[in-house]
Scaffold this motif. Structure first.
Motif, PDB file in Angstrom:
ATOM      1  N   MET A 282       0.841  -1.200   0.000  1.00 14.67           N
ATOM      2  CA  MET A 282       0.000   0.000   0.000  1.00 14.67           C
ATOM      3  C   MET A 282       0.875   1.248   0.000  1.00 14.67           C
ATOM      4  O   MET A 282       1.728   1.409   0.881  1.00 14.67           O
ATOM      5  CB  MET A 282      -0.924  -0.005   1.227  1.00 14.67           C
ATOM      6  CG  MET A 282      -1.971  -1.100   1.184  1.00 14.67           C
ATOM      7  SD  MET A 282      -3.030  -1.105   2.653  1.00 14.67           S
ATOM      8  CE  MET A 282      -1.930  -1.871   3.847  1.00 14.67           C
ATOM      9  N   ARG A 283       0.678   2.112  -0.975  1.00 16.82           N
ATOM     10  CA  ARG A 283       1.345   3.417  -1.024  1.00 16.82           C
ATOM     11  C   ARG A 283       0.447   4.427  -0.319  1.00 16.82           C
ATOM     12  O   ARG A 283      -0.734   4.557  -0.648  1.00 16.82           O
ATOM     13  CB  ARG A 283       1.582   3.823  -2.483  1.00 16.82           C
ATOM     14  CG  ARG A 283       2.053   5.246  -2.725  1.00 16.82           C
ATOM     15  CD  ARG A 283       3.407   5.550  -2.153  1.00 16.82           C
ATOM     16  NE  ARG A 283       4.446   4.682  -2.605  1.00 16.82           N
ATOM     17  CZ  ARG A 283       5.181   4.900  -3.706  1.00 16.82           C
ATOM     18  NH1 ARG A 283       4.941   5.962  -4.459  1.00 16.82           N
ATOM     19  NH2 ARG A 283       6.128   4.063  -4.044  1.00 16.82           N
ATOM     20  N   LEU A 284       1.005   5.147   0.653  1.00 14.63           N
ATOM     21  CA  LEU A 284       0.241   6.107   1.440  1.00 14.63           C
ATOM     22  C   LEU A 284       0.535   7.518   0.948  1.00 14.63           C
ATOM     23  O   LEU A 284       1.697   7.949   0.926  1.00 14.63           O
ATOM     24  CB  LEU A 284       0.607   6.000   2.929  1.00 14.63           C
ATOM     25  CG  LEU A 284       0.552   4.593   3.551  1.00 14.63           C
ATOM     26  CD1 LEU A 284       0.881   4.670   5.035  1.00 14.63           C
ATOM     27  CD2 LEU A 284      -0.806   3.952   3.336  1.00 14.63           C
ATOM     28  N   LEU A 285      -0.505   8.238   0.553  1.00 15.77           N
ATOM     29  CA  LEU A 285      -0.360   9.610   0.065  1.00 15.77           C
ATOM     30  C   LEU A 285      -1.121  10.533   1.006  1.00 15.77           C
ATOM     31  O   LEU A 285      -2.343  10.402   1.148  1.00 15.77           O
ATOM     32  CB  LEU A 285      -0.904   9.742  -1.364  1.00 15.77           C
ATOM     33  CG  LEU A 285      -0.252   8.825  -2.398  1.00 15.77           C
ATOM     34  CD1 LEU A 285      -1.059   8.826  -3.688  1.00 15.77           C
ATOM     35  CD2 LEU A 285       1.174   9.256  -2.670  1.00 15.77           C
ATOM     36  N   ASP A 286      -0.413  11.440   1.627  1.00 16.37           N
ATOM     37  CA  ASP A 286      -1.034  12.357   2.577  1.00 16.37           C
ATOM     38  C   ASP A 286      -1.643  13.526   1.815  1.00 16.37           C
ATOM     39  O   ASP A 286      -0.955  14.479   1.449  1.00 16.37           O
ATOM     40  CB  ASP A 286       0.001  12.852   3.588  1.00 16.37           C
ATOM     41  CG  ASP A 286      -0.625  13.679   4.710  1.00 16.37           C
ATOM     42  OD1 ASP A 286      -1.839  13.953   4.629  1.00 16.37           O
ATOM     43  OD2 ASP A 286       0.086  14.036   5.664  1.00 16.37           O
ATOM     44  N   CYS A 287      -2.959  13.448   1.586  1.00 11.30           N
ATOM     45  CA  CYS A 287      -3.644  14.494   0.810  1.00 11.30           C
ATOM     46  C   CYS A 287      -3.861  15.755   1.624  1.00 11.30           C
ATOM     47  O   CYS A 287      -4.129  16.821   1.066  1.00 11.30           O
ATOM     48  CB  CYS A 287      -4.994  13.979   0.312  1.00 11.30           C
ATOM     49  SG  CYS A 287      -4.850  12.527  -0.753  1.00 11.30           S
ATOM     50  N   SER A 288      -3.775  15.663   2.947  1.00 10.12           N
ATOM     51  CA  SER A 288      -4.019  16.835   3.788  1.00 10.12           C
ATOM     52  C   SER A 288      -2.916  17.873   3.630  1.00 10.12           C
ATOM     53  O   SER A 288      -3.111  19.052   3.889  1.00 10.12           O
ATOM     54  CB  SER A 288      -4.139  16.422   5.263  1.00 10.12           C
ATOM     55  OG  SER A 288      -2.981  15.744   5.692  1.00 10.12           O
ATOM     56  N   GLU A 289      -1.716  17.434   3.191  1.00 10.25           N
ATOM     57  CA  GLU A 289      -0.617  18.377   3.009  1.00 10.25           C
ATOM     58  C   GLU A 289      -0.708  19.122   1.687  1.00 10.25           C
ATOM     59  O   GLU A 289      -0.163  20.195   1.530  1.00 10.25           O
ATOM     60  CB  GLU A 289       0.724  17.635   3.083  1.00 10.25           C
ATOM     61  CG  GLU A 289       1.025  17.084   4.477  1.00 10.25           C
ATOM     62  CD  GLU A 289       2.386  16.443   4.541  1.00 10.25           C
ATOM     63  OE1 GLU A 289       3.062  16.369   3.483  1.00 10.25           O
ATOM     64  OE2 GLU A 289       2.791  16.003   5.629  1.00 10.25           O
ATOM     65  N   GLY A 290      -1.424  18.524   0.710  1.00 13.75           N
ATOM     66  CA  GLY A 290      -1.556  19.174  -0.588  1.00 13.75           C
ATOM     67  C   GLY A 290      -0.251  19.108  -1.373  1.00 13.75           C
ATOM     68  O   GLY A 290       0.753  18.557  -0.936  1.00 13.75           O
TER      69      GLY A 290
END
Length: 566
Positions: A282-290
């Motif tokens: 699973m690749r985790l992408l932190d969308c909250s940082e933009g």
């Protein structure tokens, strides 16, 4: 120990000239609305720095001010105080002797918290003052979920041994939050976010389950002596991703979104049938940082100015190259964020769409239905775009359409898998791109890698010797006599790796007449010679060396980068 109440703290700060009376009144007014402590309010308003406040409190309370990054924390002692209590009281048990337990507190004047901690630990306490920001970071570091993950996996294994896992009950049941597999997943994701992991690997072995996290490019392993949990775990992840849970013989790809610790995480999931079950990554992408700003990528100022000039061109092609995981997509998203304006129509073809950007028309590649990069690109050209982003140029058809688009009034941004900027032209020619098209369209190529940053908490000065020095001089073809560098010794803050975080190293190649003439005649050797002679061109290894001399990274990272390029 002197007890300071809020009003008393404010008065003493004014008396000592730390803040003014006007500042105090302003902070008290804000505090009435927020209900936060006065010290934190003063810091948030920018009226006093955190370090100045804590140094002042240390003198007034006659308590030591500890630097948690350098303090030797005992993990066994930390676990004596439950996490929920530690976070509630902003306190952490740090070390233990025969006489006392040292407890770091952001607010040692909170006597109720101090008494409650004493009741829980049942041992004499020695309070110490610690900065709240450091305390919270250390809590994330030490209150990991590894034991909880193991316990939950064993619990699932026992249930699997008794009976088959009831997936329908898990999906539709009222007690879903109590299901062990859901708790296990929650612990997995919380632990990964705490460790700043970019990927989670779930791998079944013959008798154990391996869970690995990629942190700063390095995999950290946690072995669970319970393999039976893998079936329920993979099935639940497939349900979350909308995949076929009954199909275990072929790879599958999916995605889903979760919220972890106030962060919105987009998860890209891939399954692969292996000898002992199914492996999941699973690749985790932190969308909250933009999306990042170009100025935050770590690109040298002079190179950044040149790169910005090239992406502001009305037409032509700009390429970002490097291996998988080198940050190419991040650089392109940062460039798109800077170019994004109401006056410009931007269309992207991506596989997958990693971050959602406002005002930009992002298209997901779907080869199964014929929606390839080339098909999207042909359709995009009929949508009157100003800027086109092609996620990756993988074949001749895509490359030729992109090149022709760059010649007909569009700015085309794309990525390519090469070892360096100079090798890009050879790769495109080998792919079947015409030399005359490439010479007419190509404006700039930027190659990049990611190197690990030295941990600031355990950084020391040293001079490379022996084999390391020989390897460094061989890679750079220069003497490092008299040069001093830094390295991390390893501490709790960096999980004993000596590194924390990563930064990009770059080389930028802007095309000139001599290079383009070589490209037009498909003469890659002449192109390489002209590129090396270009004024201002610095290779990836020299960029990495600059970071090493500044104490940002280590000589071993420079050697690694050089080895990847050769």
């Amino acid at each position: 120990m002197t007890v300071l109440k809020n009003s008393r703290l404010g008065e003493i700060l004014v008396q000592n000239g730390i803040i003014t009376q006007a500042h105090l009144e302003q902070a008290l007014a804000v505090q009435k609305i927020s209900g936060r402590k006065l010290g934190l309010t003063l810091i948030e308003l920018g009226l006093i720095s955190e370090i100045n406040l804590f140094e002042f409190l240390s003198r007034q309370l006659q308590l030591p001010l500890l630097n948690l990054r350098q303090y030797k924390i005992d993990p066994e002692v930390v676990r004596l105080l439950p996490e929920v209590m530690a976070r509630r009281f902003r306190a952490m048990a740090l070390s233990k002797s025969d006489r006392e337990i040292v407890v770091g507190m952001a607010d040692p004047t909170d006597l109720m918290a101090f008494d409650e901690i004493g009741r829980i630990l049942k041992f004499p306490l020695q309070p110490a003052l610690v900065k709240e920001s450091e305390l919270l970071r250390m809590m994330d570091q030490f209150y990991r979920r590894t034991e909880q993950i193991t316990d939950l996996a064993e619990q699932i294994g026992e249930e699997q041994g008794k009976d088959d896992f009831d997936l329908s009950a898990l999906v539709g049941g009222a007690d879903i939050a109590d299901a062990p597999v859901v708790k296990l997943l929650q612990s997995l994701f919380e632990d990964a976010v705490q460790m700043r992991a970019s990927d989670i690997h779930i791998e079944p072995d013959e008798s154990v389950l391996r869970i690995r996290q990629r942190v700063d490019g390095l995999l950290l392993e946690h072995v669970i002596p319970e393999k039976r949990a893998i079936g329920a775990l993979v099935s639940r992840l497939k349900l979350m991703s909308g995949l076929n849970i009954s199909e275990r013989r072929v790879p599958q790809d999916g995605r889903f979104s979760i919220r972890v610790r106030e962060k919105h995480i987009d998860v890209r999931l891939s399954t692969l049938p292996v000898q002992h079950g199914e492996s999941v990554v699973m690749r985790l992408l932190d969308c909250s940082e933009g999306a990042l700003d170009l100025g935050q990528l770590g690109m040298p100022d002079e190179m950044l100015a040149r790169f910005r000039k090239n992406i502001q061109l009305p037409h032509g092609m700009v390429l970002v190259t490097g291996p998988t995981g080198s940050g190419k997509t991040t650089t392109l998203y940062a460039a798109l964020s800077e170019l994004n304006s109401p006056e410009k129509k931007i269309i992207t073809a991506e596989d997958p769409v990693e971050y959602s950007l406002p005002r930009i028309n992002q298209v997901q590649v779907h080869p199964a239905i014929g929606l390839t990069f080339a098909a999207i690109l042909r359709a995009a050209l009929r949508q009157d775009p100003d800027i086109i982003l092609v996620g990756e140029m993988r074949d001749q058809e895509t490359a030729e359409i992109a090149l022709r688009a760059a010649l007909t009034g569009h700015l085309v941004l794309s990525t390519l898998h090469t070892n360096g900027a100079i090798a890009t032209v050879s790769r495109l020619l080998d792919m079947g791109a015409e030399g005359f098209l490439l010479a007419a369209a190509l404006r700039a190529i930027i190659a990049q890698r990611l190197v690990r940053r030295i941990c600031e908490s355990c950084s020391i000065v040293y001079e490379p010797e022996g084999r390391e020095r020989a390897a460094l001089e061989s890679a750079l073809d220069v003497s490092v006599e008299g040069m001093t560098f830094r390295r991390g010794e390893g501490c709790q803050h960096c999980n004993n790796t000596g590194y924390r975080g990563r930064i990009g190293v770059y080389e930028l190649l802007e095309t000139n007449r001599e290079m383009l003439d070589a490209v037009r005649h498909s003469d890659t050797a002449a192109f390489a010679e002209a590129a090396v002679r270009q004024e201002g061109f610095r290779s990836l290894t020299l960029c990495a060396l600059d970071y090493a001399r500044q104490g940002i990274t280590t000589p071993s990272e420079v050697i690694r980068i050089a080895g990847e390029i050769i």
